[in-house]
Design an enzyme around this catalytic site. Structure first.
Site, PDB file in Angstrom:
ATOM      1  N   TYR A 296       0.833  -1.219   0.000  1.00 43.86           N
ATOM      2  CA  TYR A 296       0.000   0.000   0.000  1.00 43.86           C
ATOM      3  C   TYR A 296       0.865   1.264   0.000  1.00 43.86           C
ATOM      4  CZ  TYR A 296      -3.774   3.113   1.706  1.00 43.86           C
ATOM      5  OH  TYR A 296      -4.697   4.117   1.873  1.00 43.86           O
TER       6      TYR A 296
ATOM      7  N   LYS B 298       0.924   4.098  -2.849  1.00 41.30           N
ATOM      8  CA  LYS B 298       0.550   5.481  -2.543  1.00 41.30           C
ATOM      9  C   LYS B 298       1.694   6.452  -2.830  1.00 41.30           C
ATOM     10  CE  LYS B 298      -3.740   5.093  -1.365  1.00 41.30           C
ATOM     11  NZ  LYS B 298      -4.747   5.424  -2.407  1.00 41.30           N
TER      12      LYS B 298
END
Ligand code: NAP
Length: 251
Positions: free
Chosen positions: A152, A156
């Site tokens: 993640y 991001k």
């Protein structure tokens, strides 16, 4: 720009995306409320319609380019060419690195990064033709690194690089691209994190609020307000930025 603009908000059936869709509709935009299943997006559309706005529920998997192309065609036919795109759809598959599977890595990369790429690929023509466009990509404070989120946080951080490159490539066509990096926002996603670590959500919220300078966690409306600014016609000189909306300067 005086004509009504059309926005696409991905992952808008709930959470931050639903808040963004409602806010953009209240700002006067027509909003395509896109999520995996159009039926899940319909309640958000209904709430927008009840409030006097115009919206359309669209089903698509952002990680699948053919699905995104079909969704954009539907939006063009039923609402008009989209010139505002908010790449918000997201998932988490948290695990410490030694336990993280390739499938968990790929799933997260595919929804966040490949998903944002697919959506801007499918819509950029409409923005460059209109000589106006606003792209807002959801990053996260996790882009700075977060335990259990190798997939993640990489996605991001990648979103930030994508955003800056879009700003450079598309700027001369009147298209801006910016990223918003939220801190803790109270949604199903943070509820899932609380469940995974075995803490009641209320306790997780209280613990998190204690670490945040403004002494509260964020709500979808906090992110929607920032999106509203970035997509406004008056924000045309603001591009390639990452705005941390986290109740303080640090993640
Ligand atoms: P959420 O409540 O879990 O909502 C995410 C939405 O995205 C869901 O409606 C989900 O649909 C949809 N979605 C998932 N995969 C999709 C796909 N392949 N195609 C289309 N839609 C898909 O999450 P949230 O908390 O609102 O987060 C929204 C965004 O903000 C995400 O990008 C997230 O990473 C980012 N963010 C959130 C926080 C936070 O604290 N909440 C902080 C920083 C960044 P289903 O319901 O069908 O799965």
């Amino acid at each position: 720009m005086t004509e009504t603009r059309t926005a696409i908000v991905t992952g808008a059936a709930r959470g931050i995306g639903a808040g963004v869709a409602r806010r953009l509709a209240a700002d006067g935009l027509q909003v395509a409320v896109l999520d995996l299943d159009a039926a899940d997006a319909q309640p958000v559309v209904d709430s927008i319609t009840e409030a006097g706005g115009k919206a359309l529920a669209v089903g698509a998997d952002v990680s699948d380019p053919a699905s995104v192309d079909a969704a954009v065609e539907q939006v063009v036919a039923e609402l008009g060419a989209p010139t505002v795109v908010v790449n918000n759809a997201g998932i988490i598959r948290d695990n410490l690195l030694f336990k993280m599977t390739v499938e968990e890595w790929d799933l997260v990369m595919n929804v966040h990064l490949r998903g944002a790429f697919n959506t801007v690929k499918a819509t950029q023509k409409h923005m460059t033709e209109a000589k106006f466009g606003r792209i807002v990509n959801l990053s996260s404070t996790s882009a700075l690194g977060n335990r259990g989120q190798a997939n993640y946080s990489a996605a991001k951080a990648g979103i930030q690089g994508l955003t800056k490159t879009l700003a450079i490539e598309l700027g001369k066509y009147g298209v801006t691209a910016n990223a918003i990096a939220p801190g803790f926002i109270q949604t199903d996603m943070t509820a899932a994190t609380a469940e995974r670590i075995g803490v009641p959500f209320d306790d997780f919220i209280k613990f998190s609020a204690d670490q945040i300078p403004v002494a509260r966690v964020g709500q979808p409306e906090d992110i929607a307000h920032a999106v509203s600014f970035f997509v406004s016609p008056e924000a045309g000189f603001v591009s390639g930025q990452v705005l941390y909306v986290a109740g303080g300067p640090k993640a």
